[in-house]
Design a protein around this motif. Structure first.
Motif, PDB file in Angstrom:
ATOM      1  N   THR A   1       0.797  -1.232   0.000  1.00  0.00           N
ATOM      2  CA  THR A   1       0.000   0.000   0.000  1.00  0.00           C
ATOM      3  C   THR A   1       0.827   1.279   0.000  1.00  0.00           C
ATOM      4  O   THR A   1       0.300   2.348  -0.290  1.00  0.00           O
ATOM      5  N   SER A   2       2.112   1.190   0.330  1.00  0.00           N
ATOM      6  CA  SER A   2       2.850   2.448   0.411  1.00  0.00           C
ATOM      7  C   SER A   2       3.060   3.027  -0.979  1.00  0.00           C
ATOM      8  O   SER A   2       3.232   2.312  -1.954  1.00  0.00           O
ATOM      9  N   LEU A   3       3.009   4.342  -1.048  1.00  0.00           N
ATOM     10  CA  LEU A   3       3.124   5.028  -2.324  1.00  0.00           C
ATOM     11  C   LEU A   3       4.571   4.993  -2.793  1.00  0.00           C
ATOM     12  O   LEU A   3       5.494   5.198  -2.015  1.00  0.00           O
ATOM     13  N   SER A   4       4.776   4.733  -4.060  1.00  0.00           N
ATOM     14  CA  SER A   4       6.134   4.735  -4.601  1.00  0.00           C
ATOM     15  C   SER A   4       6.065   5.093  -6.067  1.00  0.00           C
ATOM     16  O   SER A   4       4.991   5.046  -6.682  1.00  0.00           O
TER      17      SER A   4
ATOM     18  N   THR B   1       4.432   2.624  -8.393  1.00  0.00           N
ATOM     19  CA  THR B   1       2.996   2.374  -8.254  1.00  0.00           C
ATOM     20  C   THR B   1       2.195   3.657  -8.461  1.00  0.00           C
ATOM     21  O   THR B   1       0.993   3.684  -8.217  1.00  0.00           O
ATOM     22  N   HIS B   2       2.853   4.718  -8.904  1.00  0.00           N
ATOM     23  CA  HIS B   2       2.150   5.955  -9.251  1.00  0.00           C
ATOM     24  C   HIS B   2       1.409   5.687 -10.559  1.00  0.00           C
ATOM     25  O   HIS B   2       1.969   5.142 -11.497  1.00  0.00           O
TER      26      HIS B   2
ATOM     27  N   LEU C   1       2.926  11.968  -4.902  1.00  0.00           N
ATOM     28  CA  LEU C   1       2.194  10.725  -4.695  1.00  0.00           C
ATOM     29  C   LEU C   1       1.001  10.984  -3.789  1.00  0.00           C
ATOM     30  O   LEU C   1       1.106  11.689  -2.796  1.00  0.00           O
TER      31      LEU C   1
ATOM     32  N   GLU D   1      -3.162   9.194  -2.575  1.00  0.00           N
ATOM     33  CA  GLU D   1      -4.014   8.008  -2.651  1.00  0.00           C
ATOM     34  C   GLU D   1      -4.707   7.915  -4.012  1.00  0.00           C
ATOM     35  O   GLU D   1      -4.757   6.852  -4.610  1.00  0.00           O
TER      36      GLU D   1
ATOM     37  N   HIS E   1      -2.537   6.625  -6.761  1.00  0.00           N
ATOM     38  CA  HIS E   1      -1.922   5.315  -6.570  1.00  0.00           C
ATOM     39  C   HIS E   1      -2.540   4.380  -7.612  1.00  0.00           C
ATOM     40  O   HIS E   1      -3.746   4.348  -7.787  1.00  0.00           O
TER      41      HIS E   1
ATOM     42  N   TRP F   1      -5.482   2.215  -6.746  1.00  0.00           N
ATOM     43  CA  TRP F   1      -6.733   2.955  -6.520  1.00  0.00           C
ATOM     44  C   TRP F   1      -7.321   3.400  -7.860  1.00  0.00           C
ATOM     45  O   TRP F   1      -8.502   3.236  -8.121  1.00  0.00           O
TER      46      TRP F   1
END
Lengths: 320, 320, 320, 320
Positions: free
Chosen positions: A165-168, A171-172, B167, B169, B172, B175
């Motif tokens: 789940t952490s933003l990186s 995963t943007h 970054l 939510e 992401h 999401w």
């Protein structure tokens, strides 16, 4: 109804556990432990649960829970268990890498297709990694029959939930959308548990598992191809795999085309065998969060407690 | 060859400016200012430029640059200009909201389709917002002819690059992928500049612009639909729009179906008119980073310096 | 200005050629031949061209065109040329597989990084396949230096434009979205031309190219990983690749992370080398419609006619 | 266990029905009728079912089935029922538009939130359209309390499954991926059934429902925003909606942010109310294939047969 606790309740695998356990016929959620969100409604984080549950995160643990799932970052399960004690009857299912390698601990490696008996009597389970599950189910049957001689060449692609789940950057959305990339080539941490299973089943095997993991632009699922030199016929191989998986509830050999969405949002692993000259190619697909994590964790729970193995896991595929 | 500086070089709009200016026939990049990345190759951040440029970020500013683009967060352009001075001949193109509303400053609102003359002689440009560009080009022609009487109902969807590089939510991948949501309903900040343009063209207009922005699961582009009550015929409306845009280099009326990817990675705005009973519907599509930001900024530069208006902006659409 | 004709104008590669040639400084589109769409505006099919061109499809061919691009289905180029004659001065660039294998014809294999001299004096060009381009640029440098000894293991993924414009189950959005699958394992047709190039550069090489192609859920691009046993150091390999590509306009070695979108909507090939124990891994990325088809076709045209090799091909990456 | 038949078994809605009914506690699939695929395994078409069922398509109908679902193209349900007769006890659930408008037939409009009593005693059900469900659940509560005075302005976006299984340009992956477009503005066929429901609940209402449908680049789901002038307070509106939906099993008002994936692969409708000056905005999200089609069809079956309303419909959201 057994009582289940979830430790580390805000991540993807905890969310999936909650979704599954809310509808499980034999288990109920006793507590969802989160140090970051205590008191908050679970549906504020796992927002699809709106209207389905009033469950709240808590920072209190019920030490008498029948089963506790550890959904913590790698390295943190050991630490957590050293700081928190559960009753002697409490079974632990750990989703991290902490106890997957044999050693000075009581955890059984929870790959039901190969370790069912040990799981039935296990106190604690080390739940396999997602890539490890997809790849092991593809390659272990040949090891079980002692047929492996040469290196495996494995290429697999995972969805973005695999990164947590952490933003990186990777995963943007603007980076990942319509993109593709490989990473940790030949060095992914799941190779350890795969190697351990291979050695256990065919101690003489000296080959390498050459594995290139990739990041796909989808959210869920793992698609893996694995090939090695193999002298037998396709029919012989099919018989071996059919025999190995004849009682498997979620792992099936298929004849037609395989594509990832056949298993997304299910606990299944579908496998396809093909033979090309002297090579056998095995394609394997799973949902990384279910058969590759929380679904398999519940499957292990079902086996440990003597429930129907598929209880709570007859999930409708998303498919589209 | 004029010399161009870029302030705030690590963001999306700066990246697009660099991509455009590297191939511009009349301008060259003099410096890319970044306080966070000085000394680093520009291609380490804007990684598609690998093999195309040796340009490095710098924390030194050339005060004699012919044109400077400000790619700073909203509110920071004013601050930057109060702390840094450029030569009297340096033209500024600001991509933030800071100078879009008329006031005690020398910035001309840079919407070429309506303000070309003022842009030609402007010292500084306030480059329009992305939603503001898509919506203004859709609704201003009727205001220009004084035909507006009723409220506008506008719904628009933007890609994830619209949210900037930080970054969050909602950007992401897990999401945003295959998701859709609305936000800032009836209160988006671009309504101010749209309202200002409407009032300037049709001072008597008292209607509202009801605007619901949405987040789409794509990276680039804005698709907007806008309708209002309109008594004239479709033919009459088509004549009005054709007349208003007859010299527009990038804004065109089309007859066929409109879909967003027709303009992605171009500086174009495509418009479609339809009439339903007493309502006129205008559909408008742009690339939010080009016609909605950096492309229009270069278009404004071209006009100010007397270059061909499309210089550097004959961009191949991505289309697929 | 040379005059260019395009045969088979309604497909993806023809569309890309039109997009490129409309802005080419040394070539202009003379005709776009389509038996299915004669008289229709080109922008009704390639809809992103709205507002940019009045070009119409035609069913008449100018036999005196300087260059003719054949964008026909595999097998149809031969048939077309047997039924239609061009002037002796007309150069043909064929994008199909029809003339890629050496034989009784005058076509030069158009991979500029390895065949530039032959291309310069060629009358006709067989433009390489998309997978063949990505993979050849990854593996040929070692063959050129006679360093290959063992099999290659190649895994590559392509976007949906690779499957052409005709509708099919695996290009249906509901199937392809968020999906992944492999196909034609060990038997893709591009292996022929790759093998031919390997043999030409290192006749002694007897290894196999084990190639698994995959369908990705994106529209444009190919990402390929290729590894083989290699005894030299990473530095030695880097020197070999750098030397081979030192004059390449579009093919570059990079140090940082590689991800597909770095090249999407450009004519570039980016390569990354890594060494793991006794294996060398080469990652290669291209846009399948540009460096893998129409971009390389224009690059070949530029070389044949003595234009700047990058003329018309300084394309802005889409990147997001 | 009641026996259920499915007519037109190869489409998306039939697939979803099969997925749901395979795990339904009170119903079992008696036959899946398909004239195009008789004898073929259902899992060859609905390929996610591999390993779960041996069900085959048939061209024979059991006239004594307890319930029959018609998953036929619009217009074909009437034709089918005129050519095929079922027993007097067989209940029909039709998923087409054929019987949604009141008339000379025995079908009850199957929107449980408003017609539960009629559904309980119904012989046949006309299952609502997908857009109609999302929009009706958003706007009908105000009509039920007679509060509507002004026009509604509705904008909604649907996934590609909304277009059915047949291949078309706008469902081709290369077209739809990262794209967005509107269609059938102000003229979508579902406006009829929405208007009928409005009139039934508030006969005095003379306003219009202005509706712009859009095609999103995702496979499942509908996101709709609807606003109208409303003089009451947000609190008052919330009370009205809460009261109307207090017994609804799947339709819930939420306070937090709404985004489409909260409901994908579930039978839920989530609603959010906001007030802006004199306007009320209602956002509504559903899965178009479940609450918008097959899920609601099973919900109607459950109500007709007196089963738990959520039987078989406690579906795990896909969420990612």
């Amino acid at each position: 109804m057994i009582k289940a606790g979830i430790i580390g309740g805000a991540g993807y695998t905890a969310g999936e556990l909650i979704r599954i356990l809310l509808n499980h016929p034999d288990a109920e959620i006793d507590f969802v432990y989160s140090t970051s969100q205590p008191g908050k409604a679970v549906s504020t984080i796992h927002q699809d649960l709106a209207g389905e549950t009033d469950l709240k995160f808590t920072d209190a643990i019920n030490k008498e829970a029948d089963v506790v799932f550890l959904c913590l970052g790698h390295g943190n399960s050991k630490k957590f268990l050293s700081e928190n004690q559960f009753s002697d009857n409490t079974k632990i299912v750990d989703l991290s890498t902490d106890f997957r390698m044999s050693g000075d601990h009581e955890f059984v490696y929870g790959l039901p297709e190969f370790n069912k008996k040990e799981i039935q009597s296990a106190k604690n389970i080390a739940n396999p990694g997602c890539f490890a599950t997809a790849i092991s189910l593809a390659i272990l049957p040949l090891a079980k029959t002692g047929k492996l001689k040469d290196d495996w060449h494995v290429n697999a692609v995972t969805g973005a939930t695999g990164a947590g789940t952490s933003l990186s950057e990777t995963t943007h959305f603007t980076w990942r959308d319509n993109n593709f990339s490989s990473y940790k080539s030949f060095g992914h941490q799941h190779l350890n548990e795969i190697g351990q299973s291979l050695k256990k089943l065919q101690p003489s095997y000296e080959g390498e598992v050459n594995f290139i993991p990739n990041r796909g632009n989808f959210s869920r699922g793992i698609h893996a191809t694995a090939y090695t030199k193999y002298e037998g016929s396709l029919e012989e191989a099919s018989e071996i795999y059919s025999e190995v998986y004849k009682d498997a509830v979620f792992t099936h050999l298929v004849d037609g085309e395989l594509h990832l969405k056949q298993v997304v949002n299910t606990n299944k692993c579908l496998l396809k065998l093909e033979k090309f000259d002297n090579k056998i190619l095995v394609t394997s697909i799973i949902d990384n969060l279910l058969k590759g994590a929380s679904g398999q964790a519940v499957q292990n729970m079902n086996i440990m407690f003597g429930f129907e193995e598929s209880a709570g896991l007859k999930l409708k595929a998303n498919y589209f």
